[in-house]
Design a protein around this motif. Structure first.
Motif, mmCIF file in Angstrom:
data_model
loop_
_atom_site.group_PDB
_atom_site.id
_atom_site.type_symbol
_atom_site.label_atom_id
_atom_site.label_comp_id
_atom_site.label_asym_id
_atom_site.label_seq_id
_atom_site.Cartn_x
_atom_site.Cartn_y
_atom_site.Cartn_z
ATOM 1 N N SER A 167 44.997 -49.141 -20.799
ATOM 2 C CA SER A 167 43.611 -49.250 -21.270
ATOM 3 C C SER A 167 42.696 -49.020 -20.090
ATOM 4 C CB SER A 167 43.336 -50.617 -21.894
ATOM 5 O OG SER A 167 43.552 -51.655 -20.962
ATOM 6 N N ASN A 168 41.495 -48.552 -20.377
ATOM 7 C CA ASN A 168 40.533 -48.257 -19.328
ATOM 8 C C ASN A 168 39.540 -49.400 -19.160
ATOM 9 O OD1 ASN A 168 39.475 -46.584 -17.308
ATOM 10 N ND2 ASN A 168 37.921 -45.742 -18.681
ATOM 11 N N GLY A 169 39.873 -50.551 -19.713
ATOM 12 C CA GLY A 169 38.987 -51.697 -19.650
ATOM 13 C C GLY A 169 39.222 -52.581 -20.856
ATOM 14 N N PRO A 170 38.434 -53.635 -21.022
ATOM 15 C CA PRO A 170 38.630 -54.551 -22.159
ATOM 16 C C PRO A 170 38.353 -53.910 -23.511
ATOM 17 C CG PRO A 170 36.621 -55.089 -20.935
ATOM 18 C CD PRO A 170 37.355 -54.090 -20.119
ATOM 19 N N ARG A 212 40.168 -50.235 -28.723
ATOM 20 C CA ARG A 212 40.063 -51.686 -28.784
ATOM 21 C C ARG A 212 38.587 -52.079 -28.823
ATOM 22 N NH1 ARG A 212 43.756 -55.431 -28.114
ATOM 23 N NH2 ARG A 212 45.198 -54.062 -26.975
ATOM 24 N N HIS A 213 38.251 -52.959 -29.747
ATOM 25 C CA HIS A 213 36.869 -53.418 -29.919
ATOM 26 C C HIS A 213 36.666 -54.766 -29.222
ATOM 27 C CE1 HIS A 213 36.115 -50.194 -32.846
ATOM 28 N NE2 HIS A 213 37.361 -50.415 -33.238
ATOM 29 N N GLU A 214 35.416 -55.196 -29.172
ATOM 30 C CA GLU A 214 35.089 -56.423 -28.447
ATOM 31 C C GLU A 214 35.801 -57.636 -29.013
ATOM 32 O OE1 GLU A 214 30.912 -56.947 -28.097
ATOM 33 O OE2 GLU A 214 30.606 -55.159 -26.854
ATOM 34 N N ASP A 215 36.113 -57.623 -30.280
ATOM 35 C CA ASP A 215 36.822 -58.758 -30.871
ATOM 36 C C ASP A 215 38.333 -58.674 -30.659
ATOM 37 O OD1 ASP A 215 37.545 -56.710 -32.547
ATOM 38 O OD2 ASP A 215 36.692 -57.586 -34.368
#
Length: 399
Positions: A167-170, A212-215
């Motif tokens: 992943s490139n981040g959260p 991937r979403h914030e949740d």
């Protein structure tokens, strides 16, 4: 380290040519990866990976050269600066990369990866091992990759959790990845990549299938991409059968010319000096000059770390003695204009600045009477006198 090839080890230039030609023959367009500077508007100081400049196209923007791309991207990472001096970490390095922007899928990428390593670079099949994402609470086993490797007859180790997941981040594009390892031991291969460190990872193939979403939830990407990355210096180390990147042809002139000039006493110090001066030359070639803040502080920090190492045993050493041949060697390798004069001029100027700063720092710190410095002291010394914390600590140690 065992040389995995059955023929004369390739030079770094031959490795680059073999990689890029392989993918060009399979419809990939060669894109420029020649600068450390990120695209305008990107908040990072320097490019840190091969895929970094391609982020907009991985998000779905059409690339002007099409859906199949290949490049050699030079990168810089300051996060590993304290690790420089071991056998693998470098400040400036190069990434070999290939991309499918909504074109072919993971199985094709893995088959080409095996073909290039085995047939192109001559690595025996029994010295290859792979890892595949074994699933977690949200996503199942990466069955496509698992089936592909089984068809090719390579041993597979399944991993779960954060292993083999990119992943490139959260938030944002992400997906399972499959890593290819080469056995570097002097005995027949044994164990697996997670149980024996002599299995060295050389190539990572990322299957960008999700967002991937914030949740924390995942949804399928409209455009499924393939992003592969292989560190050039690590690959060359394996193919040339040497114990560290410093034993490759990339560093041959440095290890030939620097020790007679500066007897640094230990291997780690020699590697730090070679890496930092090499990296500074590349940064200079991309137009970045030393300064107190931002991007320019990175080359300044590299020079000062170099001088601190050089002056541990002999304060009279000067960067003005650096052979022009070494500067020319790096400029040629990275495709920069071969002009050693301006590089040496900046090194000499920064050396003079650093000597003056050290003299001033010693006078200022003498007022503290050798007491333990507080965080407030460090803040004052930096903001009022321009003395960075690592410089203050160095003066304290020498005192």
């Amino acid at each position: 380290m065992h040389t995995p090839t059955t023929h004369t080890p390739p030079t770094t230039g031959q490795v680059v040519d073999t990689f890029t030609h392989f993918f060009q023959e399979r419809g990939h367009r060669l894109i420029t990866g020649s600068t450390l500077l990120p695209p305008p508007g990107d908040p990072v100081l320097f490019t840190t990976s091969g895929m970094h400049p391609l982020t907009p196209y991985l998000e779905g923007r059409p690339h002007p050269l099409g859906r199949r791309l290949v490049n050699v991207q030079r990168c810089l990472r300051t996060t590993d600066l304290d690790e420089v001096g071991d056998g693998t970490h470098l400040t400036v390095f190069q990434m070999l990369g290939s991309w499918s922007l909504g074109d072919y899928g993971g199985p094709q990428s893995l088959r080409w990866g095996y073909e290039l390593l085995h047939e192109g670079f001559g690595i025996p099949r029994d010295r290859l091992h792979v890892t595949v994402f074994g699933g977690d609470g949200q996503v199942g086993v990466d069955g496509e990759s698992l089936d592909t490797w089984h068809e090719l007859g390579l041993p597979v180790e399944l991993t779960g959790g954060d292993e083999n997941w990119w992943s490139n981040g959260p938030t944002g594009p992400c997906g399972p990845d499959s890593e290819i390892f080469v056995w570097t031991g002097d005995c027949p291969p044994r164990g697996t990549p997670t149980t024996d460190p002599r299995w060295v990872e050389v190539w990572n193939h990322v299957m960008m299938r999700h967002r991937r979403h914030e949740d924390g939830n995942l949804t399928p990407l409209v455009q499924r991409n393939i992003d592969t990355g292989m560190g050039l210096e690590r690959l060359v180390t394996v193919l040339q059968g040497v114990d560290s990147v410093y034993g490759t042809d990339l560093f041959e002139p440095w290890l030939r010319l620097v020790p007679p000039l500066w007897d640094l006493g230990d291997q780690e110090s020699l590697r730090v000096v070679c890496d930092h001066l090499r990296s500074f030359t590349v940064i200079h070639g991309d137009g970045v000059r030393p300064s107190h803040t931002g991007r320019g502080y990175v080359p300044r920090r590299l020079i000062r770390r170099t001088l601190t190492t050089l002056w541990q045993d002999d304060p009279g050493r000067t960067l003005g003695d650096l052979p022009r041949e070494l500067v020319e060697h790096i400029q040629t390798h990275f495709g920069l204009p071969v002009e050693p004069g301006p590089v040496l001029d900046v090194l000499r100027d920064e050396e003079h600045r650093f000597r003056r700063l050290l003299d001033r720092g010693r006078k200022v710190l003498s007022r503290y009477g050798g007491r333990q410095l507080t965080p407030e002291d460090y803040h004052y010394l930096h903001d009022t006198h321009g003395l960075p914390e690592e410089l203050v600590d160095g003066i304290v140690r020498e005192g």
